[in-house]
Design a protein around this motif. Structure first.
Motif, mmCIF file in Angstrom:
data_model
loop_
_atom_site.group_PDB
_atom_site.id
_atom_site.type_symbol
_atom_site.label_atom_id
_atom_site.label_comp_id
_atom_site.label_asym_id
_atom_site.label_seq_id
_atom_site.Cartn_x
_atom_site.Cartn_y
_atom_site.Cartn_z
ATOM 1 N N SER A 133 4.105 -5.412 0.928
ATOM 2 C CA SER A 133 3.785 -5.487 2.347
ATOM 3 C C SER A 133 2.709 -6.534 2.585
ATOM 4 N N ILE A 149 12.951 -5.595 10.039
ATOM 5 C CA ILE A 149 11.799 -4.805 9.630
ATOM 6 C C ILE A 149 10.679 -5.777 9.281
ATOM 7 N N SER A 201 7.315 -7.729 7.899
ATOM 8 C CA SER A 201 6.697 -7.765 6.566
ATOM 9 C C SER A 201 5.461 -6.884 6.500
ATOM 10 N N THR A 202 4.986 -6.407 7.656
ATOM 11 C CA THR A 202 3.837 -5.506 7.681
ATOM 12 C C THR A 202 4.233 -4.058 7.405
ATOM 13 N N TYR A 203 5.518 -3.792 7.300
ATOM 14 C CA TYR A 203 5.952 -2.448 6.905
ATOM 15 C C TYR A 203 5.463 -2.169 5.489
ATOM 16 N N PRO A 246 5.975 0.126 2.348
ATOM 17 C CA PRO A 246 6.993 1.043 1.834
ATOM 18 C C PRO A 246 6.468 2.463 1.624
ATOM 19 N N ARG A 297 4.734 4.451 3.427
ATOM 20 C CA ARG A 297 3.369 4.807 3.829
ATOM 21 C C ARG A 297 3.322 6.092 4.655
ATOM 22 N N ASN A 298 4.093 6.172 5.719
ATOM 23 C CA ASN A 298 4.003 7.351 6.567
ATOM 24 C C ASN A 298 4.540 8.602 5.887
ATOM 25 N N TYR A 331 7.073 -1.300 17.634
ATOM 26 C CA TYR A 331 7.314 -1.546 16.221
ATOM 27 C C TYR A 331 8.610 -0.878 15.805
ATOM 28 N N TYR A 347 10.097 -0.444 12.128
ATOM 29 C CA TYR A 347 9.557 0.423 11.082
ATOM 30 C C TYR A 347 10.415 1.690 10.974
ATOM 31 N N ASP A 371 9.867 4.416 9.446
ATOM 32 C CA ASP A 371 9.100 5.659 9.446
ATOM 33 C C ASP A 371 8.258 5.830 10.708
ATOM 34 N N CYS A 372 8.701 5.186 11.799
ATOM 35 C CA CYS A 372 8.044 5.356 13.092
ATOM 36 C C CYS A 372 9.042 5.803 14.157
#
Length: 237
Positions: free
Chosen positions: A72, A91, A93-95, A97, A99-100, A128, A131, A133-134
Motif C-alpha cells: 500500500s 482500487i 494504491s492507498t488501500y 490489504p 486493514r479493516n 472511497y 476500497y 472493506d468500506c
C-alpha cells in the motif's frame, strides 16, 4: 451507567465524526487507534488530540505492523502517494490489504472484554468506493462473523457494528461534523506526515473540496482554496 461503544479512531475527520455520533447516541466511548506501520504518526497525534477534546478517558493504541509485507502507498515507501484523483472503477494504491478486517477483529475482541454493545467506525463507501472493506456488504459479513465467532455472539449479544457515515458524501460528513461540534481543525486526513497538510494528495483534495462546498473554506488548505477558486466546478476525484 451508559452503554459502552468501541470507536475506531484513526485521527481523520470521518472517525472523529463517528466518535461524536457514538456519544450523541448515548454511548460511553472507548477509543481504539492503531500503529499499523503507516508512513507517519501524525494521525495518531490527531487521534489523541480528538480523544482529549471529547473527554474520552479510555484510549487504547495498538501496534499491528501491516507494513511488514507492504502492498500500500500508506505503508510502503516504494509506492507513490497518489495525487491524480480517485478512479471509480479502480482500487486505489492507498488501500491497505486487510486493514479493516484486522482492525475490526481487534475491536471485536476489545468489545467483548469491555462488554461493549457497539463498535463505531467511520468507513465510507461513497468517496472511497474502490476500497472493498468500506462497503455495506463488508459490514454485513463481519456482523455475521461477530455473531458466530464470539461468546457474546453465541449468547445473542454480539456487539453491533455501526457505520453512520457509510453512505454519506464527504460534504454530508462535514455538515454532520459541524452539527456535532467536531473539532475539524484537530483531525488529520493528509497522506503525508508533515507539519501542515500537503493539499495535493487525494485525501487533501477530497477534504478541501468538501470543506469549501460545506461553507468552511477557512478550514481547507491554502492549496485547496487556490485550486477551487480558479474553477469551482473542478471535481475532487
Amino acid at each position: 451507567m451508559a452503554s459502552k461503544a468501541i470507536v475506531l479512531l484513526s485521527g481523520g475527520l470521518d472517525s472523529a465524526v463517528a466518535a461524536a455520533q457514538a456519544m450523541a447516541d448515548g454511548f460511553q466511548a472507548i477509543a481504539l487507534s492503531f500503529r499499523y506501520g503507516q508512513r507517519h504518526d501524525r494521525e495518531i497525534l490527531a487521534a489523541q488530540q480528538v480523544a482529549v477534546h471529547f473527554g474520552i478517558q479510555d484510549h487504547l493504541i495498538v501496534d499491528v505492523n501491516l507494513a511488514q509485507w507492504g502492498g500500500s502507498a500508506l505503508t510502503d515507501a516504494a509506492i507513490a502517494v497518489p495525487t491524480g484523483g480517485i478512479q471509480p472503477d479502480e482500487i486505489p494504491s492507498t488501500y491497505v490489504p486487510g486493514r479493516n478486517t484486522v482492525f475490526l477483529a481487534i475491536a471485536l475482541s476489545l468489545a467483548e472484554a469491555k462488554q461493549a454493545d457497539a463498535i463505531y467506525l467511520g468507513i465510507n463507501a461513497v468517496d472511497y468506493s474502490g476500497y472493498p472493506d468500506c462497503r455495506p456488504e463488508f459490514l454485513e459479513a463481519f456482523q455475521h462473523l461477530a455473531a458466530v465467532s464470539s461468546k457474546a455472539g453465541i449468547e445473542g449479544n454480539a456487539p453491533k457494528l455501526v457505520a453512520p457515515l457509510v453512505m454519506d458524501s464527504k460534504v454530508d460528513i462535514v455538515r454532520r461534523a459541524l452539527q456535532l461540534e467536531v473539532p475539524i481543525a484537530l483531525t488529520w486526513s493528509c497522506y503525508q506526515g508533515k507539519e501542515q497538510p500537503c493539499g495535493v494528495c487525494d485525501a487533501c483534495r477530497i477534504r478541501d473540496r468538501a470543506l469549501i462546498d460545506a461553507g468552511c473554506p477557512t478550514l481547507a488548505t491554502a492549496q485547496g482554496r487556490a485550486f477551487y477558486a480558479l474553477d469551482p466546478s473542478k471535481e475532487w476525484r
